[in-house]
Design a protein around this motif. Structure first.
Motif, PDB file in Angstrom:
ATOM      1  N   ALA A 118       4.013  -3.084 -12.554  1.00 34.68           N
ATOM      2  CA  ALA A 118       5.064  -2.942 -11.544  1.00 34.68           C
ATOM      3  C   ALA A 118       5.142  -4.181 -10.660  1.00 34.68           C
ATOM      4  CB  ALA A 118       4.805  -1.706 -10.690  1.00 34.68           C
ATOM      5  N   VAL A 119       3.985  -4.733 -10.305  1.00 35.27           N
ATOM      6  CA  VAL A 119       3.945  -5.944  -9.477  1.00 35.27           C
ATOM      7  C   VAL A 119       4.658  -7.092 -10.183  1.00 35.27           C
ATOM      8  CG1 VAL A 119       2.414  -7.741  -8.569  1.00 35.27           C
ATOM      9  CG2 VAL A 119       1.889  -5.329  -8.169  1.00 35.27           C
ATOM     10  N   MET A 120       4.370  -7.271 -11.472  1.00 35.60           N
ATOM     11  CA  MET A 120       5.011  -8.345 -12.236  1.00 35.60           C
ATOM     12  C   MET A 120       6.525  -8.164 -12.271  1.00 35.60           C
ATOM     13  SD  MET A 120       2.355  -8.647 -15.449  1.00 35.60           S
ATOM     14  CE  MET A 120       0.611  -9.019 -15.180  1.00 35.60           C
ATOM     15  N   MET A 121       6.955  -6.918 -12.468  1.00 37.07           N
ATOM     16  CA  MET A 121       8.394  -6.650 -12.526  1.00 37.07           C
ATOM     17  C   MET A 121       9.045  -6.905 -11.175  1.00 37.07           C
ATOM     18  SD  MET A 121      10.798  -5.808 -14.511  1.00 37.07           S
ATOM     19  CE  MET A 121      12.292  -6.371 -13.712  1.00 37.07           C
ATOM     20  N   LEU A 122       8.385  -6.519 -10.090  1.00 35.50           N
ATOM     21  CA  LEU A 122       8.939  -6.721  -8.749  1.00 35.50           C
ATOM     22  C   LEU A 122       9.073  -8.201  -8.425  1.00 35.50           C
ATOM     23  CD1 LEU A 122       7.026  -3.897  -6.838  1.00 35.50           C
ATOM     24  CD2 LEU A 122       9.515  -4.040  -7.150  1.00 35.50           C
ATOM     25  N   TRP A 123       8.064  -8.991  -8.780  1.00 37.54           N
ATOM     26  CA  TRP A 123       8.146 -10.427  -8.515  1.00 37.54           C
ATOM     27  C   TRP A 123       9.207 -11.089  -9.392  1.00 37.54           C
ATOM     28  CZ3 TRP A 123       6.887 -12.035  -4.164  1.00 37.54           C
ATOM     29  CH2 TRP A 123       5.718 -11.668  -3.507  1.00 37.54           C
ATOM     30  N   THR A 124       9.355 -10.616 -10.617  1.00 41.53           N
ATOM     31  CA  THR A 124      10.416 -11.147 -11.485  1.00 41.53           C
ATOM     32  C   THR A 124      11.790 -10.880 -10.885  1.00 41.53           C
ATOM     33  OG1 THR A 124       9.036 -10.785 -13.453  1.00 41.53           O
ATOM     34  CG2 THR A 124      11.404 -11.057 -13.803  1.00 41.53           C
ATOM     35  N   LEU A 174       5.012  -7.543  -2.268  1.00 46.96           N
ATOM     36  CA  LEU A 174       3.919  -7.970  -1.384  1.00 46.96           C
ATOM     37  C   LEU A 174       2.895  -6.858  -1.201  1.00 46.96           C
ATOM     38  CD1 LEU A 174       5.987  -9.876   1.333  1.00 46.96           C
ATOM     39  CD2 LEU A 174       4.199 -10.888  -0.092  1.00 46.96           C
ATOM     40  N   PHE A 175       3.409  -5.653  -0.932  1.00 48.11           N
ATOM     41  CA  PHE A 175       2.512  -4.517  -0.672  1.00 48.11           C
ATOM     42  C   PHE A 175       1.689  -4.176  -1.909  1.00 48.11           C
ATOM     43  CE2 PHE A 175       1.679   0.072  -0.675  1.00 48.11           C
ATOM     44  CZ  PHE A 175       0.917   0.170   0.477  1.00 48.11           C
ATOM     45  N   MET A 176       2.352  -4.053  -3.069  1.00 52.63           N
ATOM     46  CA  MET A 176       1.641  -3.641  -4.266  1.00 52.63           C
ATOM     47  C   MET A 176       0.714  -4.730  -4.795  1.00 52.63           C
ATOM     48  SD  MET A 176       2.333  -0.559  -4.572  1.00 52.63           S
ATOM     49  CE  MET A 176       1.299  -0.379  -6.030  1.00 52.63           C
ATOM     50  N   THR A 177       1.036  -6.001  -4.531  1.00 49.71           N
ATOM     51  CA  THR A 177       0.101  -7.072  -4.887  1.00 49.71           C
ATOM     52  C   THR A 177      -1.185  -6.925  -4.094  1.00 49.71           C
ATOM     53  OG1 THR A 177       1.914  -8.588  -5.401  1.00 49.71           O
ATOM     54  CG2 THR A 177      -0.244  -9.565  -4.986  1.00 49.71           C
TER      55      THR A 177
END
Length: 291
Positions: free
Chosen positions: A203-209, A229-232
């Motif tokens: 999910a973090v990778m998808m959010l940053w993408t 930011l939060f999930m990272t």
């Protein structure tokens, strides 16, 4: 999703109308090992917080949308719906069985299936229990179907293999089915132990993408950057603090590393997305423009 939501609403209604259960314990940290809520809560309730599994379904779901504007309802709406389902199930499990020990005993007697079976038939009766139980079974079946389809489409695009013919579909699907069959032979407890962290990391990778794309397009990117930011912070803190999966460091040190990692990730994504604007777009000649 709709079946799961109707089932969860039915449970909560039956819980209030037909039962006499204490709800106050759901606001208390009752972890048997006295583990803190941060950051494990956001790893344990994997799909109910932010779901990397759902993010991987975008190659399939995008093909089903008639209009790009429908994306907000389909993707964001589904996550809100599943978050509600997760909260209802948490409240139900803690209040219906009374204590963590009773819940553990129910799991020990027949696994999670026994928990669903007992709660379904006691709260909703025979007919309602059957409908609820089928609803719960349908969710993982459809999720598995979607996962295999999406995996096939991703691999097909990566290897540039068209999927209109049955032969090519089987060529991509069979290896995936073999991998799925092998996974069914592994202890589910071990798989689940890694699933939460892997799911949220995806999910973090998808959010940053998504944030990088929105920054590049000069659109409102905070809608994905804030949860990124939060999930990272959550994922990095968890892996550095957890004794079984990670490095077992002190919580303060782990949280510091998690927050710093989130800030560094933001700086890298921002810098990369902004640098793309400096790449000149090649101008088309008159012949290419006519084409």
């Amino acid at each position: 999703m709709s079946v799961g939501l109707i089932t969860a609403i039915g449970f909560s209604s039956g819980h209030q109308l037909l039962g006499n259960y204490e709800m106050s314990q759901m606001f208390t940290n009752m972890n048997p090992n006295d583990l803190p809520l941060w950051p494990a809560l956001f790893i344990t309730i994997a799909c109910g917080a932010v779901s990397g599994f759902h993010a991987t379904q975008s190659p399939l779901m995008a093909r089903c949308l008639e209009n790009e504007k429908h994306g907000r309802f389909v993707f964001y709406g589904a996550m809100i719906g599943e978050g509600i389902i997760a909260l209802i199930w948490c409240a139900l499990a803690l209040s219906f069985f009374g204590t963590v020990d009773n819940l553990s005993d129910a799991v020990g007697q027949g696994g999670p299936g026994n928990v669903v079976y007992t709660a379904s038939f006691e709260l909703l009766g025979v007919f309602g229990g059957i409908i609820a139980f089928l609803g719960v079974v349908i969710l993982p079946i459809t999720s598995g179907d979607t996962a295999f389809r999406s995996s096939r489409l991703i691999l097909a695009e990566y290897f540039n293999i068209e999927q209109k013919t049955l032969k090519n579909r089987l060529l991509m699907a069979l290896p995936l089915f073999i991998c799925g069959g092998i996974l069914t032979q592994v202890d589910f407890g071990i798989i689940w132990r890694y699933f939460g962290f892997a799911n949220q990391t995806t999910a973090v990778m998808m959010l940053w993408t998504a944030s990088a794309y929105l920054i590049y397009k000069q659109k409102f990117h905070w809608i994905t950057t804030v949860p990124a930011l939060f999930m990272t912070s959550v994922c990095v803190t968890f892996i550095f603090n957890n004794n079984q999966l990670g490095f077992g460091l002190d919580m303060t040190i782990s949280t510091t590393i998690g927050v710093l990692s989130a800030i560094i990730a933001l700086m890298l994504v921002w810098k990369k997305a902004k640098s793309l604007h400096q790449i000149p777009t090649p101008e088309l000649n008159s012949e290419e423009q006519s084409i």
